[in-house]
Design an enzyme around this catalytic site. Structure first.
Site, short mmCIF file in Angstrom:
data_model
loop_
_atom_site.label_atom_id
_atom_site.label_comp_id
_atom_site.label_asym_id
_atom_site.label_seq_id
_atom_site.Cartn_x
_atom_site.Cartn_y
_atom_site.Cartn_z
N ASP A 127 0.86 -1.18 0.00
CA ASP A 127 0.00 0.00 0.00
C ASP A 127 0.89 1.23 0.00
OD1 ASP A 127 -2.45 -1.41 0.12
OD2 ASP A 127 -2.33 -1.56 2.30
N ASP A 141 -7.02 -1.52 -4.48
CA ASP A 141 -8.07 -1.09 -3.56
C ASP A 141 -8.99 -0.05 -4.21
OD1 ASP A 141 -6.91 -2.74 -1.62
OD2 ASP A 141 -5.68 -1.10 -0.83
#
Length: 177
Positions: A127, A141
């Site tokens: 991330d 995401d």
């Protein structure tokens, strides 16, 4: 061509979105790993948006960090279920986009879980987008969120079924797209 005839256009949309989406997701993760230092955020838009490298063993908001294998297995189950039961029913471009984005997002994060440390089915998801007062997330995401929003809009607001017909009570259905 399939045994029944030419491949339908929605399938082409779905497969194209999966390929492009996974490619963009994995490329941005590779760039983040190569250019960002863990714990050293890079401002993009003041304090609102930063780039911050994080390896996430869990799901959204790092929940379930001890359940990485479970998330990996669930990803496989969902991808198979969607491929077998949902994809064949999609005959509309808007549904194909939603399904393709969702499958691309699941696949992008699943690839991390399979091929990244600490090992197969236990790998951490990369991330790197950090929004102030929110979570740190990635392109996969974003695709998952976009797919969820699209599905709610398509099914509940615009009431379009997977064939592309508007579903209304007491009226004829009509093809939308």
């Amino acid at each position: 061509m399939t045994a029944r005839g030419p491949v339908s256009k929605p399938i082409i949309w779905i497969l194209s979105l999966i390929l492009v989406g996974v490619g963009v997701d994995q490329a941005t993760k590779a760039i983040a790993i190569a250019t960002l230092t863990p714990g050293v955020p890079v401002r993009v838009v003041a304090d609102l948006l930063q780039l911050q490298l994080l390896r996430n063993p869990g799901a959204a908001f790092s929940t379930g960090s001890s359940m990485t294998v479970v998330f990996s297995v669930l990803a496989v189950i969902v991808l198979i279920a969607v491929s077998v039961w949902v994809v064949p029913k999609v005959h509309s471009r808007v549904w194909a986009i939603a399904v393709g984005l969702g499958m691309a997002g699941i696949t992008g994060n699943f690839i991390d879980r399979v091929f990244r440390a600490p090992g197969p089915l236990r790998g951490y998801v990369v991330d790197f987008f950090a929004v102030k007062y929110f979570a740190v997330f990635n392109v996969a995401d974003i695709m998952l969120t976009a797919a969820a929003v699209l599905i709610v809009l398509i099914a509940m607001v615009f009431k379009i079924d997977m064939s592309g017909r508007r579903v209304t009570v007491g009226e004829d259905t009509r093809q939308v797209g």
